[in-house]
Design a protein around this motif. Structure first.
Motif, PDB file in Angstrom:
ATOM      1  N   UNK A  57       0.830  -1.202   0.000  1.00 43.80           N
ATOM      2  CA  UNK A  57       0.000   0.000   0.000  1.00 43.80           C
ATOM      3  C   UNK A  57       0.866   1.255   0.000  1.00 43.80           C
ATOM      4  N   UNK A  58       0.857   1.950  -1.129  1.00 42.18           N
ATOM      5  CA  UNK A  58       1.520   3.246  -1.279  1.00 42.18           C
ATOM      6  C   UNK A  58       0.475   4.292  -1.652  1.00 42.18           C
ATOM      7  N   UNK A  59       0.767   5.531  -1.385  1.00 48.14           N
ATOM      8  CA  UNK A  59      -0.102   6.603  -1.835  1.00 48.14           C
ATOM      9  C   UNK A  59      -0.240   6.532  -3.351  1.00 48.14           C
ATOM     10  N   UNK A  60      -1.471   6.638  -3.836  1.00 47.67           N
ATOM     11  CA  UNK A  60      -1.729   6.580  -5.262  1.00 47.67           C
ATOM     12  C   UNK A  60      -2.081   5.193  -5.767  1.00 47.67           C
ATOM     13  N   UNK A  61      -1.966   4.172  -4.903  1.00 45.21           N
ATOM     14  CA  UNK A  61      -2.229   2.802  -5.349  1.00 45.21           C
ATOM     15  C   UNK A  61      -3.649   2.341  -5.073  1.00 45.21           C
ATOM     16  N   UNK A  62      -4.490   3.202  -4.480  1.00 41.69           N
ATOM     17  CA  UNK A  62      -5.848   2.793  -4.118  1.00 41.69           C
ATOM     18  C   UNK A  62      -6.797   3.983  -4.196  1.00 41.69           C
ATOM     19  N   UNK A  63      -8.084   3.674  -4.270  1.00 45.16           N
ATOM     20  CA  UNK A  63      -9.141   4.689  -4.242  1.00 45.16           C
ATOM     21  C   UNK A  63      -9.874   4.538  -2.915  1.00 45.16           C
ATOM     22  N   UNK A  64      -9.665   5.453  -1.995  1.00 46.91           N
ATOM     23  CA  UNK A  64     -10.221   5.312  -0.652  1.00 46.91           C
ATOM     24  C   UNK A  64     -11.744   5.403  -0.657  1.00 46.91           C
ATOM     25  N   UNK A  65     -12.330   6.097  -1.621  1.00 48.74           N
ATOM     26  CA  UNK A  65     -13.792   6.193  -1.671  1.00 48.74           C
ATOM     27  C   UNK A  65     -14.418   4.828  -1.969  1.00 48.74           C
ATOM     28  N   UNK A 192       1.582  -6.446   7.660  1.00 45.84           N
ATOM     29  CA  UNK A 192       2.819  -5.957   8.238  1.00 45.84           C
ATOM     30  C   UNK A 192       3.193  -4.638   7.581  1.00 45.84           C
ATOM     31  N   UNK A 193       4.184  -3.964   8.140  1.00 47.01           N
ATOM     32  CA  UNK A 193       4.555  -2.630   7.668  1.00 47.01           C
ATOM     33  C   UNK A 193       6.057  -2.551   7.443  1.00 47.01           C
ATOM     34  N   UNK A 194       6.460  -1.999   6.314  1.00 49.70           N
ATOM     35  CA  UNK A 194       7.881  -1.841   6.011  1.00 49.70           C
ATOM     36  C   UNK A 194       8.523  -0.851   6.978  1.00 49.70           C
ATOM     37  N   UNK A 195       9.619  -1.258   7.577  1.00 52.86           N
ATOM     38  CA  UNK A 195      10.333  -0.398   8.525  1.00 52.86           C
ATOM     39  C   UNK A 195      10.937   0.793   7.784  1.00 52.86           C
ATOM     40  N   UNK A 196      10.816   1.958   8.389  1.00 52.86           N
ATOM     41  CA  UNK A 196      11.250   3.204   7.740  1.00 52.86           C
ATOM     42  C   UNK A 196      12.734   3.198   7.385  1.00 52.86           C
ATOM     43  N   UNK A 197      13.556   2.482   8.170  1.00 47.88           N
ATOM     44  CA  UNK A 197      15.001   2.517   7.961  1.00 47.88           C
ATOM     45  C   UNK A 197      15.501   1.430   7.016  1.00 47.88           C
ATOM     46  N   UNK A 198      14.653   0.457   6.672  1.00 46.90           N
ATOM     47  CA  UNK A 198      15.139  -0.693   5.910  1.00 46.90           C
ATOM     48  C   UNK A 198      14.261  -1.051   4.709  1.00 46.90           C
ATOM     49  N   UNK A 199      13.360  -0.149   4.287  1.00 45.05           N
ATOM     50  CA  UNK A 199      12.451  -0.512   3.203  1.00 45.05           C
ATOM     51  C   UNK A 199      13.170  -0.655   1.866  1.00 45.05           C
ATOM     52  N   UNK A 226      11.943  -6.146   5.885  1.00 36.27           N
ATOM     53  CA  UNK A 226      12.067  -6.035   7.334  1.00 36.27           C
ATOM     54  C   UNK A 226      10.866  -5.246   7.831  1.00 36.27           C
ATOM     55  N   UNK A 227      10.078  -5.894   8.672  1.00 40.03           N
ATOM     56  CA  UNK A 227       8.812  -5.329   9.129  1.00 40.03           C
ATOM     57  C   UNK A 227       8.970  -4.626  10.478  1.00 40.03           C
ATOM     58  N   UNK A 228       8.267  -3.536  10.632  1.00 38.73           N
ATOM     59  CA  UNK A 228       8.274  -2.780  11.874  1.00 38.73           C
ATOM     60  C   UNK A 228       7.337  -3.407  12.898  1.00 38.73           C
ATOM     61  N   UNK A 229       7.746  -3.354  14.163  1.00 39.72           N
ATOM     62  CA  UNK A 229       6.860  -3.769  15.239  1.00 39.72           C
ATOM     63  C   UNK A 229       5.960  -2.642  15.719  1.00 39.72           C
ATOM     64  N   UNK A 279      -1.296  -8.392   3.290  1.00 44.83           N
ATOM     65  CA  UNK A 279      -1.130  -7.018   2.814  1.00 44.83           C
ATOM     66  C   UNK A 279       0.109  -6.443   3.488  1.00 44.83           C
ATOM     67  N   UNK A 280       0.845  -5.595   2.765  1.00 48.05           N
ATOM     68  CA  UNK A 280       2.044  -4.955   3.302  1.00 48.05           C
ATOM     69  C   UNK A 280       1.871  -3.448   3.186  1.00 48.05           C
ATOM     70  N   UNK A 281       2.056  -2.737   4.288  1.00 54.23           N
ATOM     71  CA  UNK A 281       1.981  -1.284   4.269  1.00 54.23           C
ATOM     72  C   UNK A 281       3.359  -0.715   3.966  1.00 54.23           C
ATOM     73  N   UNK A 282       3.398   0.296   3.135  1.00 55.25           N
ATOM     74  CA  UNK A 282       4.670   0.936   2.799  1.00 55.25           C
ATOM     75  C   UNK A 282       5.197   1.708   4.002  1.00 55.25           C
TER      76      UNK A 282
END
Length: 315
Positions: A57-65, A192-199, A226-229, A279-282
């Motif tokens: 999930x990145x900005x621009x990859x989905x329609x929230x409506x 899970x979510x991609x860690x800010x320092x290792x994405x 590498x996923x963030x806790x 699903x993986x969050x950016x």
């Protein structure tokens, strides 16, 4: 020719038919939006799907409506869990106030705050359909114990409480705040979510547990991300499975006097390696105000609050 039915089968069929009668008629509303173009992906600068076909999930990859309409049809309720032990209680005001502004806006939300300082909880005005519950828990001497015990507590409460109250759980760290919309686009069986320092790092750069004696061990030639806790979640059932795994692996290590290098985050990464998230969050969903990130991070949605770790963690 006479046909005889198993009474148990007949009873099950009757129960299923009764459940179907209780379902509400689905009313579909007209929606106008730009047609998806199979020859023009929304973004070409980032990976949008994993090799096991889970969306990233990145900005621009989905329609929230569109997504909001789908989740409103299902009348979902989302739970947000957070642990505010000792001085971490000071982060509840910015976390909850920004959550009311940006988190699951327009949807029903239950906030579950685990704390040993219930009397210090701030008064927060909540929108309609949203409620806050303070769950009192014991304090722990070390912050590492707080970090690891949360897996056990989320597991236990998922089984005896959350399963009866919410459909999805989002589990977050206390020292974070919302800075942009975080909505139903994140929801899935388990995310899970991609860690800010290792994405953007290689496998060998991941700070995984490398001691073979640890239950959290991941070989250097394995690993997807590498996923963030700091933020993970899914359905209540999915989160129960994840936290139950992590808790049992921690107990295994404890019996051998081992503590994984990054505590519960190490076990979380072990789980996601062999039980792939759906699903993986950016890194938009686990960020810090780094300078010079270029155009990859278009929105900083969930951001770490800078603090004096020594002053906060052990007092």
């Amino acid at each position: 020719m006479a046909i005889f039915c198993d009474p148990q089968t007949r009873t099950r069929d009757s129960e299923n038919a009764f459940r179907m009668e209780l379902l509400e008629d689905v009313s579909l509303k007209r929606m106008l939006y730009e047609k998806p173009d199979t020859l023009k992906p929304p973004r070409t600068d980032v990976l949008l799907v994993t090799p096991w076909l889970a969306p990233i999930v990145w900005d621009g990859s989905f329609n929230i409506d569109i997504l909001n309409a789908q989740f409103h049809q299902r009348h979902v309720r989302i739970g947000l869990t957070v642990f505010a032990i000792k001085k971490y209680i000071v982060f509840m005001k910015p976390l909850l106030e920004t959550a009311e502004k940006f988190f699951m806006v327009g949807h029903k939300v239950n906030y579950y705050v685990f704390t040993d300082r219930a009397k210090e909880m701030p008064n927060i005005t909540l929108a309609n359909g949203r409620q806050l519950e303070v769950l009192e828990v014991p304090s722990y001497k070390r912050w590492q114990d707080v970090s690891m015990r949360r897996m056990e507590m989320i597991r236990d409460y998922s089984q005896k409480k959350f399963i009866n109250e919410v459909d999805y759980l989002v589990c977050v760290d206390a020292d974070m705040k919302f800075m942009d919309e975080v909505g139903v686009e994140i929801l899935s069986d388990v995310f899970g979510t991609l860690h800010r320092a290792f994405y953007g790092a290689s496998r060998t750069q991941f700070p995984n547990e490398r001691r073979k004696a640890s239950a959290a061990y991941i070989p250097p030639d394995e690993g997807d991300f590498y996923y963030s806790g700091s933020i993970f979640g899914g359905t209540v059932e999915g989160v129960h499975k994840l936290t139950n795994f992590c808790h049992h692996e921690m107990l295994t290590d404890k019996e051998n006097n081992i503590e994984a290098i990054w505590h519960d985050e190490s076990y979380l990464n072990k789980y996601f390696l062999y039980h792939k998230p759906t699903k993986v969050l950016s890194a938009e969903y686990h960020w810090e105000n780094y300078p010079g990130v270029g155009t990859i991070i278009k929105k900083k949605r969930f951001v770490l609050i800078r603090k004096n770790d020594t002053a906060i963690r052990n007092k």
